[in-house]
Design an enzyme around this catalytic site. Structure first.
Site, PDB file in Angstrom:
ATOM      1  N   ASN A  10      33.672  39.625   7.757  1.00 18.52           N
ATOM      2  CA  ASN A  10      33.219  38.763   6.662  1.00 18.52           C
ATOM      3  C   ASN A  10      33.548  39.507   5.370  1.00 18.52           C
ATOM      4  O   ASN A  10      32.827  40.417   4.970  1.00 18.52           O
ATOM      5  CB  ASN A  10      31.709  38.510   6.785  1.00 18.52           C
ATOM      6  N   LYS A  12      33.419  38.492   2.446  1.00 17.12           N
ATOM      7  CA  LYS A  12      32.576  38.079   1.315  1.00 17.12           C
ATOM      8  C   LYS A  12      33.458  37.831   0.090  1.00 17.12           C
ATOM      9  O   LYS A  12      34.586  37.358   0.228  1.00 17.12           O
ATOM     10  CB  LYS A  12      31.465  39.106   1.070  1.00 17.12           C
ATOM     11  N   HIS A  96      24.448  32.230   6.239  1.00 17.34           N
ATOM     12  CA  HIS A  96      24.403  33.654   5.901  1.00 17.34           C
ATOM     13  C   HIS A  96      23.226  33.915   4.953  1.00 17.34           C
ATOM     14  O   HIS A  96      22.937  33.109   4.068  1.00 17.34           O
ATOM     15  CB  HIS A  96      25.717  34.095   5.245  1.00 17.34           C
ATOM     16  N   GLU A  98      22.899  35.769   2.466  1.00 19.71           N
ATOM     17  CA  GLU A  98      23.209  35.781   1.024  1.00 19.71           C
ATOM     18  C   GLU A  98      23.200  34.366   0.473  1.00 19.71           C
ATOM     19  O   GLU A  98      22.831  34.135  -0.688  1.00 19.71           O
ATOM     20  CB  GLU A  98      24.562  36.475   0.790  1.00 19.71           C
ATOM     21  N   GLU A 168      21.420  38.873  11.882  1.00 21.39           N
ATOM     22  CA  GLU A 168      21.617  39.789  10.759  1.00 21.39           C
ATOM     23  C   GLU A 168      20.284  39.977  10.030  1.00 21.39           C
ATOM     24  O   GLU A 168      19.924  39.159   9.178  1.00 21.39           O
ATOM     25  CB  GLU A 168      22.655  39.220   9.783  1.00 21.39           C
ATOM     26  N   GLY A 174      24.252  45.524   4.116  1.00 24.65           N
ATOM     27  CA  GLY A 174      24.773  46.245   2.954  1.00 24.65           C
ATOM     28  C   GLY A 174      23.896  47.390   2.490  1.00 24.65           C
ATOM     29  O   GLY A 174      24.071  47.908   1.391  1.00 24.65           O
ATOM     30  N   SER A 212      25.113  46.547   8.333  1.00 16.67           N
ATOM     31  CA  SER A 212      25.494  47.958   8.244  1.00 16.67           C
ATOM     32  C   SER A 212      26.118  48.488   9.532  1.00 16.67           C
ATOM     33  O   SER A 212      25.895  49.644   9.910  1.00 16.67           O
ATOM     34  CB  SER A 212      24.297  48.818   7.818  1.00 16.67           C
TER      35      SER A 212
END
Ligand code: 13P
Length: 249
Positions: A10, A12, A96, A98, A168, A174, A212
């Site tokens: 991904n 991003k 996702h 985010e 996730e 991250g 991560s």
């Protein structure tokens, strides 16, 4: 039959076209000799056509990072499943964290997106996961249950066989902090049970971990039962790291 394993990048909002081209030119020389692992690249929308062409006949596949839930109309700035299919894209990331936390995607919107993806014969990568407060208050299983059951409600269960789930945990994305093996094992076990309770062929759905993932932790994460691959952010931007993770799956 063993479930297919996945190594998914991904990217991003990181790579521009020349970064992606450079990466994939080098990727073509890598030996992807494990037929049980599928690699998928999810670039930005603007790169989909070019990357589809670059991937050509390679075994790696193409995914998008998002899609809208209507098929066409006055939705400025959105993109439809048909538009994605035109690029040669087969996969779509949906839900996702985010997008959930920073871009306003609700459980209901994610449900509508998943419904549209299935309706238009694309393959969804449904992301779910708890935030740190939910984990600390013992709500992880409840959150996963809510996210899956709302996303999948009223969708033909057989069609959901093409779906991948990416667990996730929001606090691991991250941050350099990975969930422990027991957290991942427990969450993936719970997810499979939740899928089963929702009438989905739980044993056939590949469940990936994301958050991560690195060269250092990939092997131990990959050995956890019920982990069928990875959805990788940061480490997927470095070809040697991404390839090393592929080789640890
Ligand atoms: P990182 O691998 O950078 O933690 O990102 C994970 C992720 O969000 C993949 O979708």
């Amino acid at each position: 039959m063993p479930r297919t394993r996945y190594c998914i990048a991904n990217w991003k909002m990181n790579f521009n076209l020349s970064d992606a081209e450079e990466f994939l030119a080098a990727w073509k020389n890598k030996d992807l000799n494990n037929p049980h692992i599928k690699t998928i690249f999810c670039p930005s929308f603007t790169e989909l056509f070019a990357i589809s062409e670059l991937l050509g006949t390679s075994s790696s596949e193409l995914g998008a990072q998002n899609v809208f839930y209507e098929s066409r109309g006055a939705f400025t700035g959105e993109i439809s499943c048909a538009m994605l299919k035109e690029t040669g894209c087969q996969w779509v990331i949906v839900g996702h964290s985010e997008r959930r936390t920073r871009l306003g995607d609700t459980d209901e919107m994610i449900h509508k997106k998943l419904h549209q993806i299935i309706l238009e014969d694309l393959c969804p990568i449904l992301c779910i996961g708890e935030n740190i407060d939910e984990r600390n208050s013992g709500q992880t299983a409840t959150v996963l249950e809510r996210q899956i059951s709302i996303a999948c409600k009223h969708i033909n269960k057989e069609k959901l066989n093409t779906m991948l789930i990416a667990y996730e945990p929001v606090w691991a994305i991250g941050t350099g902090t990975t969930a422990t093996s027991s957290m991942v094992g427990e969450a993936h076990y719970d997810i499979r049970n939740i899928l089963r309770t929702n009438g989905i062929n739980a044993d056939g759905v590949s469940i990936l971990y994301g958050g991560s993932v690195s060269v250092d932790n990939a092997e131990s994460l990959s050995n956890i039962s019920d982990v069928d691959g990875f959805l990788i952010g940061g480490a997927s931007l470095d070809i040697e790291k991404f390839y090393s993770i592929y080789n640890k799956l």
